[in-house]
Design an enzyme around this catalytic site. Structure first.
Site, short mmCIF file in Angstrom:
data_model
loop_
_atom_site.label_atom_id
_atom_site.label_comp_id
_atom_site.label_asym_id
_atom_site.label_seq_id
_atom_site.Cartn_x
_atom_site.Cartn_y
_atom_site.Cartn_z
CE1 TYR A 44 -3.35 -2.72 0.25
CE2 TYR A 44 -3.81 -2.05 2.50
CZ TYR A 44 -4.09 -2.84 1.42
OH TYR A 44 -5.11 -3.76 1.49
CG LEU A 55 -18.86 0.50 2.69
CD1 LEU A 55 -18.44 1.91 3.02
CD2 LEU A 55 -20.23 0.19 3.27
N GLY A 103 -18.10 1.73 -2.85
CA GLY A 103 -18.94 2.92 -2.84
C GLY A 103 -20.35 2.70 -3.34
N GLY A 112 -22.22 2.71 -0.44
CA GLY A 112 -21.85 3.75 0.50
C GLY A 112 -22.39 5.11 0.15
N GLY A 113 -23.15 5.19 -0.94
CA GLY A 113 -23.77 6.45 -1.29
C GLY A 113 -22.90 7.41 -2.07
#
Length: 327
Positions: free
Chosen positions: A55, A206, A209, A212-213
């Site tokens: 990462y 999620l 997204g 997740g909106g």
């Protein structure tokens, strides 16, 4: 809310914090805000932080070292993935899980994290050139030496799980699991883990997204579920869930997290955050109790297999042992 990962794994809080997004995976980040995110999660009672040595090409581990400075190391459960190779431009370049690489990778991670051990150490993907027995055996040697406390796996199928568990105790399997990605329910992975006493740390809760909106697509456009008609279908599929969330005074993201958490005491959602407000949201899911009727309604609206598009681009899907191995 705490859970023990597997029969012999560590005790962790749910949900865990995924650190990948703190290193630019889903857009620009600010190191100081990222440090606040980690500290806020811990100050709010969280314990499980998931990272990887690739990462940010190591930056993520160094960031975590700054965030954890001065804290009691025993109050944090660090889960670290290794083995994924990167090009100088940051693109995936396969994996290397040879025993010598396992030990060398951990050496660098310990240095970057400024710690003397990691709590869970796991190969990010199966290396097709290296038997899983050799990789797990090398991690077990690190366990015996005190540098690693528990062994985890990531994105592997039932056969590989069994082979790994025959070498050493496995605490948990990290794998994608959400309302839109429920493959582990039907391909023997979840069944095998439960048979062997292995926990599940679920990422992608999620759906990048979709649950997740978020309206923006950004670099998510490389994923098939965000392309063309797939995106329109998937957005329409999850839209009715908002009414359920509203009726319970929660967000759609909290509903998605709570749904995964409700699938079993052996399943711990791991959710990424880039802002402290997102930490507040994910931790708020702990207080959302879904009844059996709630779960039936949610599943009826979004049944298994209803999402369109693969969860990764074609080349990445081909590298997933979890997609190839069903028994």
């Amino acid at each position: 809310m705490t859970h023990t990962l597997g029969t012999n794994g560590p005790t962790v809080t749910s949900p865990g914090l995924g650190a990948m997004s703190l290193s630019g995976a889903y857009g620009p980040t600010d190191d100081e805000e990222s440090i606040r995110v980690v500290r806020h999660y811990l100050d709010s009672g969280g314990t499980l932080i998931d990272t990887a040595d690739f990462y940010g090409a190591g930056d993520n581990e160094m960031l975590l070292a700054r965030a954890l400075h001065g804290r009691d190391r025993e109050e944090v459960v660090l889960s670290v993935k290794f083995g994924a190779l990167l090009t100088p431009g940051g693109m995936p370049a396969g994996c290397d899980n040879r025993p010598a690489t396992v030990k060398s990778s951990l050496t660098y991670s310990l240095h970057r994290l400024r710690t003397d051990h990691v709590d869970i150490y796991r190969p990010a993907r199966l290396d097709p050139q290296v038997p899983i027995e050799d990789t797990v055996g090398a991690i077990q040697e690190l366990v015996e030496a005190g540098y690693v406390r528990h062994i985890g796996l990531s994105e592997v199928g039932a056969q590989t799980i069994r082979r790994a568990a025959a070498v050493a105790p496995i605490s948990d399997l990290q794998i994608e699991y959400s309302l839109l990605t429920r493959d582990i329910e039907g391909n023997q992975i979840l069944q095998t883990c439960r048979e062997l006493g292995i926990g599940i740390t679920a990422y992608g809760v999620l759906a990048k997204g979709l649950l997740g909106g978020r309206a923006a697509i950004g670099n998510r456009a490389i994923f098939p579920r965000f392309q063309g008609e797939n995106l329109a279908h998937n957005r329409a599929l999850v839209a009715p869930l908002q009414q359920i969330a509203d009726a319970r005074g929660s967000t759609l993201a909290q509903l998605a997290i709570a749904w995964v958490a409700a699938q079993g005491e052996d399943i711990v959602p791991v959710v990424g955050a880039r802002r402290t407000s997102q930490v507040e949201s994910m931790l708020g899911a702990r207080h959302l109790a879904l009844s059996a009727a709630d779960l039936d309604q949610i599943t009826a609206l979004v049944p298994a297999g209803a999402a369109r598009g693969a969860r990764y681009p074609e080349a990445a899907m081909a590298d997933l042992d979890s997609e190839r191995s069903a028994g």
